[in-house]
Design a protein around this motif. Structure first.
Motif, PDB file in Angstrom:
ATOM      1  N   MET A 248       0.818  -1.210   0.000  1.00 18.29           N
ATOM      2  CA  MET A 248       0.000   0.000   0.000  1.00 18.29           C
ATOM      3  C   MET A 248       0.851   1.260   0.000  1.00 18.29           C
ATOM      4  O   MET A 248       0.384   2.319  -0.447  1.00 18.29           O
ATOM      5  CB  MET A 248      -0.950  -0.008   1.186  1.00 18.29           C
ATOM      6  N   ALA A 249       2.070   1.165   0.477  1.00 18.71           N
ATOM      7  CA  ALA A 249       2.959   2.328   0.406  1.00 18.71           C
ATOM      8  C   ALA A 249       3.253   2.679  -1.050  1.00 18.71           C
ATOM      9  O   ALA A 249       3.247   3.860  -1.437  1.00 18.71           O
ATOM     10  CB  ALA A 249       4.258   2.037   1.170  1.00 18.71           C
ATOM     11  N   VAL A 250       3.497   1.660  -1.861  1.00 19.63           N
ATOM     12  CA  VAL A 250       3.721   1.871  -3.292  1.00 19.63           C
ATOM     13  C   VAL A 250       2.439   2.376  -3.945  1.00 19.63           C
ATOM     14  O   VAL A 250       2.464   3.285  -4.787  1.00 19.63           O
ATOM     15  CB  VAL A 250       4.183   0.557  -3.951  1.00 19.63           C
ATOM     16  N   GLY A 251       1.298   1.774  -3.562  1.00 22.19           N
ATOM     17  CA  GLY A 251       0.036   2.190  -4.135  1.00 22.19           C
ATOM     18  C   GLY A 251      -0.272   3.657  -3.885  1.00 22.19           C
ATOM     19  O   GLY A 251      -0.790   4.359  -4.771  1.00 22.19           O
ATOM     20  N   ALA A 252       0.007   4.137  -2.675  1.00 23.65           N
ATOM     21  CA  ALA A 252      -0.235   5.549  -2.360  1.00 23.65           C
ATOM     22  C   ALA A 252       0.623   6.452  -3.231  1.00 23.65           C
ATOM     23  O   ALA A 252       0.155   7.495  -3.730  1.00 23.65           O
ATOM     24  CB  ALA A 252       0.035   5.811  -0.886  1.00 23.65           C
ATOM     25  N   ASP A 253       1.881   6.067  -3.432  1.00 24.49           N
ATOM     26  CA  ASP A 253       2.766   6.863  -4.293  1.00 24.49           C
ATOM     27  C   ASP A 253       2.276   6.866  -5.740  1.00 24.49           C
ATOM     28  O   ASP A 253       2.334   7.892  -6.431  1.00 24.49           O
ATOM     29  CB  ASP A 253       4.189   6.311  -4.230  1.00 24.49           C
ATOM     30  N   ASP A 254       1.807   5.700  -6.220  1.00 23.43           N
ATOM     31  CA  ASP A 254       1.303   5.612  -7.595  1.00 23.43           C
ATOM     32  C   ASP A 254       0.092   6.530  -7.804  1.00 23.43           C
ATOM     33  O   ASP A 254      -0.053   7.154  -8.853  1.00 23.43           O
ATOM     34  CB  ASP A 254       0.864   4.175  -7.904  1.00 23.43           C
ATOM     35  N   ARG A 255      -0.763   6.590  -6.807  1.00 30.34           N
ATOM     36  CA  ARG A 255      -2.062   7.247  -6.950  1.00 30.34           C
ATOM     37  C   ARG A 255      -2.025   8.734  -6.629  1.00 30.34           C
ATOM     38  O   ARG A 255      -2.821   9.522  -7.185  1.00 30.34           O
ATOM     39  CB  ARG A 255      -3.057   6.537  -6.028  1.00 30.34           C
ATOM     40  N   PHE A 256      -1.126   9.169  -5.749  1.00 30.73           N
ATOM     41  CA  PHE A 256      -1.166  10.541  -5.250  1.00 30.73           C
ATOM     42  C   PHE A 256      -1.142  11.597  -6.359  1.00 30.73           C
ATOM     43  O   PHE A 256      -1.815  12.629  -6.229  1.00 30.73           O
ATOM     44  CB  PHE A 256      -0.025  10.785  -4.256  1.00 30.73           C
ATOM     45  N   PRO A 257      -0.400  11.413  -7.455  1.00 31.00           N
ATOM     46  CA  PRO A 257      -0.407  12.456  -8.492  1.00 31.00           C
ATOM     47  C   PRO A 257      -1.802  12.789  -9.025  1.00 31.00           C
ATOM     48  O   PRO A 257      -2.039  13.925  -9.438  1.00 31.00           O
ATOM     49  CB  PRO A 257       0.490  11.870  -9.588  1.00 31.00           C
ATOM     50  N   ASP A 258      -2.717  11.822  -9.014  1.00 30.59           N
ATOM     51  CA  ASP A 258      -4.081  12.124  -9.454  1.00 30.59           C
ATOM     52  C   ASP A 258      -4.746  13.115  -8.505  1.00 30.59           C
ATOM     53  O   ASP A 258      -5.413  14.058  -8.942  1.00 30.59           O
ATOM     54  CB  ASP A 258      -4.919  10.841  -9.512  1.00 30.59           C
TER      55      ASP A 258
END
Length: 486
Positions: A248-258
């Protein structure tokens, strides 16, 4: 989608594993189902409900029985019916009966009435037999239940909370709590199939439900028809549960730019690239000087971080979280009470914890978590070390009854995966591991979208069409495909 549902989905995406090495589960004749209108349903609501008895322990099929709540929405096009479609909820702790209530009508319409649509509540969920750890309100607070480290990175308080939760579950949960696992959900699904009288099931599983679905397809390939897995977890036996939380740490980084792009567009910052440092500095300030809600509860940096995780699940959450973020940025006092959904209900907390701890054995060394948290805080400051932290599973009083199963390419080529590229809970990198494990059994539809959940969830016509064509016509892409941004 409400923040409370988002929170449950977040918990949902944190865990899971299972295995299916127990002896054959169904020596006795399958039970019959006595269908009736669901409680509280209106006259126009065509759903039916029933109760499915299942063994507490499948190694003792004639022993104590539990009750599993099940539901169905029958096709409104009987001449076009081709089978039964099982909806497998996320979680752990999601309700299949709730999925039938909330999504079956939409899916029935989308698929032209091709299926009777069914779902079940896993053990401990909704109308099924439940158990309760007896956790007090503090231990059900989301920033305690989820192990957010202290502002300085210390995990001492997390260790104390986690040990206390494990001890209470051991003391109060009993045999029912110990039976809550992915392996048993898969066995309960197979018993449901038998009770329905179906030779094969089709299925749509989302989030944690993809792992349940993959486990079922691994153990019972002869009983799978058209199988859809949406928002997929890494099935590597060494990665389940704890590894999914870490992802989920990676997922948050992937998604935050949106979210950053949305925030800049709506005046929270001048540029999208300014939003991340603004969020991190605001959370750090709240670490030092929490603000007070009107009911006296505190808005801390960790609570802000946790609420961000929920908001990343859907673009529809951005406006609500944006208002909350603006209030956190302001020098003025907060004008709202602390949202009630940030304290989990007792059964929700108990089920989620039981499954993730019963499915896989977590490392016992507290020092290993200290090291992991310190490293993760540097690599992924948005999540501040929480995904790598200790949990009650570290102190669980018994080892899993089933070892995590290995998902393989053995079986029919009848699985369609669909996955958003920027999923905050089940990130794309983990879904690629599921794709590799399934080999030629699967095809992957990658969707250029953010958020958790893809089919009929984010307006991507290409992704929706690929899934619907597979379910209705059996048409599956010859190779993996990418659906462009809507």
């Amino acid at each position: 989608m409400t923040f409370r549902r988002t929170l449950l989905l977040t918990l949902s995406a944190t865990a899971i594993a299972a295995t299916l090495t127990a002896p054959a589960a169904h020596a006795a004749a399958p039970p019959s189902l006595s269908w009736h209108p669901c409680d509280g349903a209106s006259a126009a609501d065509a759903r039916e409900c029933a109760t499915l008895p299942v063994p507490l322990d499948y190694r003792k099929p004639g022993g104590e029985q539990l009750h599993i709540a099940v539901s169905r929405l029958r096709t409104d096009q009987p001449a076009h019916r081709r089978g039964t479609l099982l909806l497998i909820a996320g979680g752990p702790g999601g309700s299949g009966v709730g999925m039938v209530k909330n999504r079956a009508e939409q899916i029935r319409k989308e698929t032209g009435g091709a299926y009777d649509i069914v779902g079940l509540d896993p053990r401990g969920v909704g109308g099924s037999t439940t158990a309760d750890c007896g956790l007090d309100e503090n231990d059900r607070d989301i920033t305690t239940y989820r192990s957010w480290p202290a502002p300085d990175g210390s995990i001492t308080a997390n260790v104390e909370h986690s040990r206390r939760i494990a001890e209470q579950c051991a003391r109060n949960g009993g045999s029912v709590l110990r039976s809550m696992s992915t392996a048993n959900e898969v066995r309960d699904i197979e018993r449901f199939r038998q009770a329905l009288g179906e030779r094969k099931l089709s299925a749509y599983g989302v989030s944690y439900g993809t792992y349940v679905g993959a486990e079922y397809a691994q153990k019972y390939p002869q009983h799978t028809d058209r199988w859809v897995l949406d928002s997929n977890d890494d099935p590597d036996p060494e990665r389940v549960e704890r590894g999914w939380l870490a992802n989920m740490a990676v997922g948050a980084d992937d998604r935050f730019p949106d979210f950053a792009a949305w925030a800049a567009e709506h005046g929270i910052a001048q540029r999208a690239e300014d939003v991340r440092p603004l969020f991190l500095s605001t959370a750090a300030k709240l670490d030092r000087e929490p603000k007070k809600f009107t009911d006296g509860h505190l808005l801390t940096g960790n609570l802000l971080r946790q609420m961000l995780q929920g908001a990343l699940y859907s673009d529809k959450q951005f406006p609500d979280f944006g208002d909350f973020f603006r209030a956190a940025l302001s020098d003025r006092p907060l004008t709202m009470p602390r949202p009630a959904y940030l304290t989990l209900q007792p059964r929700d907390a108990s089920v989620g914890m039981a499954v993730i701890c019963n499915d896989a054995r977590w490392p016992r060394s507290v020092d290993s978590y200290r090291r992991a948290v310190a490293a993760d805080r540097v690599r992924h400051p948005l999540t501040a070390g929480m995904p790598a932290n200790v949990s009650a599973c570290t102190f669980w009083d018994h080892d899993p009854a089933d070892k995590p199963a290995r998902i393989t390419s053995d079986g029919p080529s009848n699985i369609l995966m669909v996955q958003n590229l920027r999923d905050p809970a089940t990130p794309y990198s983990g879904a690629l591991q599921m794709r590799r494990a399934l080999g030629d059994r699967a095809r992957l539809v990658s969707v250029d979208a953010g958020g958790h959940g893809s089919y009929l969830a984010n307006g991507n016509a290409c992704g929706n069409r690929k899934v619907t064509e597979f379910l209705t016509d059996g048409k599956r892409p010859a190779r993996d495909v990418l659906c462009p941004k809507a």
